[in-house]
Design a protein around this motif. Structure first.
Motif, PDB file in Angstrom:
ATOM      1  N   LEU A  43       0.850  -1.187   0.000  1.00 53.97           N
ATOM      2  CA  LEU A  43       0.000   0.000   0.000  1.00 53.97           C
ATOM      3  C   LEU A  43       0.892   1.246   0.000  1.00 53.97           C
ATOM      4  O   LEU A  43       1.805   1.364   0.811  1.00 53.97           O
ATOM      5  CB  LEU A  43      -0.915   0.000   1.226  1.00 53.97           C
ATOM      6  N   ARG A  44       0.624   2.169  -0.908  1.00 60.14           N
ATOM      7  CA  ARG A  44       1.499   3.328  -1.119  1.00 60.14           C
ATOM      8  C   ARG A  44       0.741   4.632  -0.945  1.00 60.14           C
ATOM      9  O   ARG A  44      -0.401   4.766  -1.403  1.00 60.14           O
ATOM     10  CB  ARG A  44       2.070   3.274  -2.547  1.00 60.14           C
ATOM     11  N   ASP A  45       1.379   5.569  -0.267  1.00 61.18           N
ATOM     12  CA  ASP A  45       0.928   6.956  -0.327  1.00 61.18           C
ATOM     13  C   ASP A  45       2.143   7.824  -0.633  1.00 61.18           C
ATOM     14  O   ASP A  45       3.199   7.312  -1.025  1.00 61.18           O
ATOM     15  CB  ASP A  45       0.195   7.376   0.961  1.00 61.18           C
ATOM     16  N   ARG A  46       2.025   9.109  -0.445  1.00 62.46           N
ATOM     17  CA  ARG A  46       3.110  10.025  -0.796  1.00 62.46           C
ATOM     18  C   ARG A  46       4.402   9.730  -0.050  1.00 62.46           C
ATOM     19  O   ARG A  46       5.501   9.915  -0.567  1.00 62.46           O
ATOM     20  CB  ARG A  46       2.660  11.464  -0.495  1.00 62.46           C
ATOM     21  N   GLU A  47       4.275   9.229   1.173  1.00 62.33           N
ATOM     22  CA  GLU A  47       5.447   9.066   2.038  1.00 62.33           C
ATOM     23  C   GLU A  47       6.184   7.748   1.840  1.00 62.33           C
ATOM     24  O   GLU A  47       7.370   7.657   2.157  1.00 62.33           O
ATOM     25  CB  GLU A  47       5.029   9.192   3.515  1.00 62.33           C
ATOM     26  N   GLY A  48       5.514   6.728   1.351  1.00 60.62           N
ATOM     27  CA  GLY A  48       6.204   5.451   1.196  1.00 60.62           C
ATOM     28  C   GLY A  48       5.250   4.279   1.049  1.00 60.62           C
ATOM     29  O   GLY A  48       4.106   4.441   0.611  1.00 60.62           O
ATOM     30  N   VAL A  49       5.708   3.083   1.453  1.00 64.34           N
ATOM     31  CA  VAL A  49       4.974   1.835   1.229  1.00 64.34           C
ATOM     32  C   VAL A  49       4.913   1.028   2.517  1.00 64.34           C
ATOM     33  O   VAL A  49       5.892   0.956   3.268  1.00 64.34           O
ATOM     34  CB  VAL A  49       5.651   0.998   0.118  1.00 64.34           C
ATOM     35  N   THR A  50       3.760   0.412   2.757  1.00 60.73           N
ATOM     36  CA  THR A  50       3.590  -0.533   3.867  1.00 60.73           C
ATOM     37  C   THR A  50       2.963  -1.809   3.322  1.00 60.73           C
ATOM     38  O   THR A  50       2.022  -1.753   2.526  1.00 60.73           O
ATOM     39  CB  THR A  50       2.686   0.040   4.977  1.00 60.73           C
ATOM     40  N   GLN A  51       3.468  -2.955   3.759  1.00 66.15           N
ATOM     41  CA  GLN A  51       2.906  -4.240   3.323  1.00 66.15           C
ATOM     42  C   GLN A  51       1.680  -4.578   4.169  1.00 66.15           C
ATOM     43  O   GLN A  51       1.708  -4.480   5.390  1.00 66.15           O
ATOM     44  CB  GLN A  51       3.945  -5.346   3.445  1.00 66.15           C
ATOM     45  N   VAL A  52       0.605  -4.967   3.460  1.00 65.32           N
ATOM     46  CA  VAL A  52      -0.643  -5.377   4.115  1.00 65.32           C
ATOM     47  C   VAL A  52      -0.918  -6.836   3.749  1.00 65.32           C
ATOM     48  O   VAL A  52      -0.758  -7.229   2.596  1.00 65.32           O
ATOM     49  CB  VAL A  52      -1.822  -4.487   3.668  1.00 65.32           C
ATOM     50  N   VAL A  53      -1.342  -7.638   4.756  1.00 66.53           N
ATOM     51  CA  VAL A  53      -1.601  -9.064   4.549  1.00 66.53           C
ATOM     52  C   VAL A  53      -3.081  -9.340   4.792  1.00 66.53           C
ATOM     53  O   VAL A  53      -3.638  -8.920   5.815  1.00 66.53           O
ATOM     54  CB  VAL A  53      -0.756  -9.937   5.501  1.00 66.53           C
ATOM     55  N   PHE A  54      -3.705 -10.034   3.837  1.00 66.94           N
ATOM     56  CA  PHE A  54      -5.101 -10.452   3.992  1.00 66.94           C
ATOM     57  C   PHE A  54      -5.139 -11.966   4.162  1.00 66.94           C
ATOM     58  O   PHE A  54      -4.695 -12.708   3.283  1.00 66.94           O
ATOM     59  CB  PHE A  54      -5.917 -10.047   2.760  1.00 66.94           C
ATOM     60  N   ARG A  55      -5.680 -12.409   5.311  1.00 65.24           N
ATOM     61  CA  ARG A  55      -5.837 -13.841   5.578  1.00 65.24           C
ATOM     62  C   ARG A  55      -7.297 -14.125   5.891  1.00 65.24           C
ATOM     63  O   ARG A  55      -7.963 -13.355   6.594  1.00 65.24           O
ATOM     64  CB  ARG A  55      -4.973 -14.270   6.762  1.00 65.24           C
ATOM     65  N   SER A  56      -7.781 -15.266   5.424  1.00 62.24           N
ATOM     66  CA  SER A  56      -9.190 -15.607   5.610  1.00 62.24           C
ATOM     67  C   SER A  56      -9.571 -15.690   7.070  1.00 62.24           C
ATOM     68  O   SER A  56     -10.692 -15.327   7.469  1.00 62.24           O
ATOM     69  CB  SER A  56      -9.509 -16.942   4.912  1.00 62.24           C
ATOM     70  N   GLU A  57      -8.649 -16.169   7.942  1.00 64.35           N
ATOM     71  CA  GLU A  57      -8.994 -16.318   9.354  1.00 64.35           C
ATOM     72  C   GLU A  57      -9.178 -14.984  10.068  1.00 64.35           C
ATOM     73  O   GLU A  57      -9.811 -14.914  11.135  1.00 64.35           O
ATOM     74  CB  GLU A  57      -7.928 -17.146  10.086  1.00 64.35           C
ATOM     75  N   GLU A  58      -8.654 -13.925   9.477  1.00 60.45           N
ATOM     76  CA  GLU A  58      -8.827 -12.599  10.078  1.00 60.45           C
ATOM     77  C   GLU A  58     -10.140 -11.963   9.614  1.00 60.45           C
ATOM     78  O   GLU A  58     -10.877 -11.390  10.402  1.00 60.45           O
ATOM     79  CB  GLU A  58      -7.654 -11.681   9.692  1.00 60.45           C
ATOM     80  N   ASN A  59     -10.421 -12.057   8.317  1.00 55.38           N
ATOM     81  CA  ASN A  59     -11.672 -11.535   7.758  1.00 55.38           C
ATOM     82  C   ASN A  59     -11.844 -12.168   6.389  1.00 55.38           C
ATOM     83  O   ASN A  59     -11.212 -11.768   5.417  1.00 55.38           O
ATOM     84  CB  ASN A  59     -11.620 -10.006   7.643  1.00 55.38           C
ATOM     85  N   ALA A  60     -12.712 -13.167   6.312  1.00 57.57           N
ATOM     86  CA  ALA A  60     -12.878 -13.940   5.081  1.00 57.57           C
ATOM     87  C   ALA A  60     -13.405 -13.067   3.947  1.00 57.57           C
ATOM     88  O   ALA A  60     -12.954 -13.177   2.793  1.00 57.57           O
ATOM     89  CB  ALA A  60     -13.829 -15.122   5.320  1.00 57.57           C
TER      90      ALA A  60
END
Length: 592
Positions: free
Chosen positions: A38-55
């Protein structure tokens, strides 16, 4: 809409629930687990989507594509062992997503944002996408940083920022004006300012003493990599100052800008050389001193020569000069043809450059047999000719030889990549410019800088005596790595001297009153001694960013035809609109 930006989270935030929003930079499916950068003006952060967290969120994340705008809520977690990304500030953590909100879907992109694109027209058409790329984002922010530093420095030095008119009258700044019809005054026109020159001088008469402006300027001229029809300059003027005062001020100003933008210390004071020295040594009034290959005068080598071409040149008051391109003896036929082409364009009267090549333990040249042994020995010593070198000669008038060899020197540097990878910032001042130059086409004298430039006090008698070519100006240019960053002068503040300058330029008393009565009248009421300088902000930003074109540091530039492909300007105007401003077009559009 967010709790943090995308370059803010670190290991110290592990365990916190955060909200991020930005663009999808990349999407990766790792066996049902979706990773989104995920990117905005300042930089990038990694986001993880797992079914057990929110299918449901994980199911939706499978449909994400590059440049979708999304909002994510999640928990900051440490990345798995061995998966940290040292290239990212956020590389030790990731966001385990618990909520996903698709704010806006993106269509298929016209080009990939993570790759350099050679099609500049396509970049200009979709400039808003081009600006999302990290390099362009960095360039625009760097420009902001150095501009802010300039404002702070000048404010601290007591300068007052004043805006001057955009709609004004034409001024003789050396280029064609952009004209604007004045509807309320039929048949009359405004001109967009090529520079705020007269207004800043009037501000000195007004008693402001120290003025600056981040000024928009306009010139209707042919374009190239470091020119645009509209550009920005840092405009400076001060009263009761000498050339030394302006030079010291500008050195500090540039030092503060490069310190803020790049974190480097610029050595001060800058070296100086006269215009004459710059032309004699480098063939340019904006010399690049990062490499050698300087122009060397050979009068002491060939002063007594019997070689017909050189002898005739000396007898007619000319010069013989050369440059030694160290290590360039392997020049290809194509490169040699290009050098000949450059030299001819610069004024070489023959079809090929004369040369001597040191190769294979011998000297190869059609000229070599015409030189005496003493001349050969002196030439080798003077130019330090070694195996692998090639020397280029030009004979002719002093100015023409300088211009030709100067152009050849630059082309050789380009071919040999002498500045590739260079991190040097070689600032210098060029001073003592000629005040006037003879226009060979019209036979009239023209101002080298502008008609308000002050002649050197010692040279005023020469001006009175009509020896205009010998008169020096109190003018100065600041140069960086072969680019003119800016130029200025101490101005004429006396009405009589200004009128004399106009007279030399062939501007009649009637034309003076028509075009310059406001400034000539102002000089009658106690005009203070004053001077200043204008720096090209676009060019400074270009060099600081390491770019080759000012288009790379301007948010919405024009292309090399003066067109904005994104907003489709310039555009056609309908007959009714033209009639309202009393304009009739004579242009006939070609039919398909």
């Amino acid at each position: 809409m967010r709790s943090h930006h995308c370059n803010e989270l670190r290991s110290s935030h592990i365990g916190e629930t955060v909200t991020l929003i930005g663009w999808v930079n990349t999407v990766r499916d790792q066996g049902g687990v979706i990773f989104v950068d995920l990117r905005d003006r300042e930089g990038v952060t990694q986001v993880v989507f797992r079914s057990e967290e929110n299918a449901e969120a994980t199911k939706v994340s499978h449909k994400l594509r590059d440049e979708d705008v999304i909002q994510v809520v999640g928990r900051v977690a440490k990345r798995l062992e061995g998966t940290a990304n040292e290239k990212l500030g956020t590389g030790e953590i990731e966001i385990v997503a618990t909520e996903l909100n698709i704010v806006n879907k993106a269509d298929v992109l016209p080009f990939q944002l993570d790759k350099e694109l050679s099609n500049e027209d396509l970049r200009m058409k979709y400039r808003y996408l081009d600006l999302r790329r990290p390099r362009m984002n960095r360039n625009i922010r760097l420009r902001h940083t150095i501009t802010s530093a300039a404002r702070r420095y000048l404010d601290d030095a007591g300068f007052i920022e004043v805006e001057t008119p955009i709609l004004s009258n034409p001024t003789p700044e050396g280029a064609r004006d952009f004209l604007v019809p004045a509807r309320l005054n039929p048949g009359r026109f405004y001109a967009l300012p090529q520079a705020p020159q007269q207004f800043k001088q009037l501000l000195m008469v007004a008693g402001l003493e120290k003025y600056f402006q981040i000024a928009r300027c306009f010139r209707d001229e042919d374009l190239r990599a470091d020119r645009q029809p509209e550009f920005t300059q840092i405009d400076i003027e001060a009263s009761f100052v000498t050339q030394e005062d302006i030079i010291k001020l500008v050195e500090g100003l540039l030092g503060s800008m490069f310190k803020a933008g790049l974190g480097i210390e610029v050595p001060q004071p800058f070296p100086r050389m006269t215009y004459r020295e710059a032309m004699d040594r480098f063939g340019s009034d904006k010399p690049d001193t990062r490499y050698g290959n300087e122009i060397i005068d050979l009068a002491d080598v060939f002063g007594a020569t019997e070689f017909k071409i050189f002898r005739g040149t000396f007898d007619n008051g000319g010069v013989v000069r050369a440059i030694n391109a160290k290590g360039f003896a392997g020049v290809t036929t194509g490169q040699m043809n290009r050098l000949n082409e450059i030299a001819i364009q610069a004024g070489l009267p023959v079809k090929t450059l004369a040369f001597v090549k040191a190769e294979g333990g011998e000297f190869k040249s059609p000229l070599w047999k015409f030189f005496t042994d003493a001349e050969k020995e002196a030439l080798i010593a003077k130019l330090n000719i070694e195996e692998g070198d090639i020397v280029f000669f030009v004979a002719g008038s002093r100015d023409s030889v300088s211009t030709i060899l100067g152009r050849v020197r630059l082309e050789i540097a380009e071919m040999m990549e002498l500045t590739k990878g260079s991190t040097a910032y070689n600032f210098l001042w060029v001073v003592d410019f000629p005040l006037l130059a003879l226009d060979t086409e019209t036979g009239k004298w023209a101002a080298v800088h502008h008609p308000f430039t002050r002649p050197n006090t010692d040279d005023v008698p020469l001006m009175e005596g009509g020896r205009y070519e010998e008169v020096r100006a109190v003018a100065y240019d600041v140069v960086l790595n072969g680019y003119e960053l800016g130029g200025g002068s101490i101005r004429i503040h006396e009405k009589d001297l200004q009128a004399k300058m106009f007279e030399v330029l062939g501007i009649s008393p009637e034309e003076q009153q028509e075009k310059f009565s406001h400034i000539l009248d102002a000089f009658r009421f106690g005009a203070p001694p004053h001077g200043g300088l204008a720096l090209g902000l676009d060019r400074i930003a270009m060099l600081a960013a390491g770019e080759d074109s000012i288009r790379e540091v301007i948010a919405f530039p024009k292309n090399n035809k003066g067109a904005d492909l994104m907003s489709h300007s310039p555009c056609q105007v309908d007959f009714k609109t033209l009639r309202e401003i009393y304009i009739q077009s004579t242009y006939k559009e070609k039919k398909d």
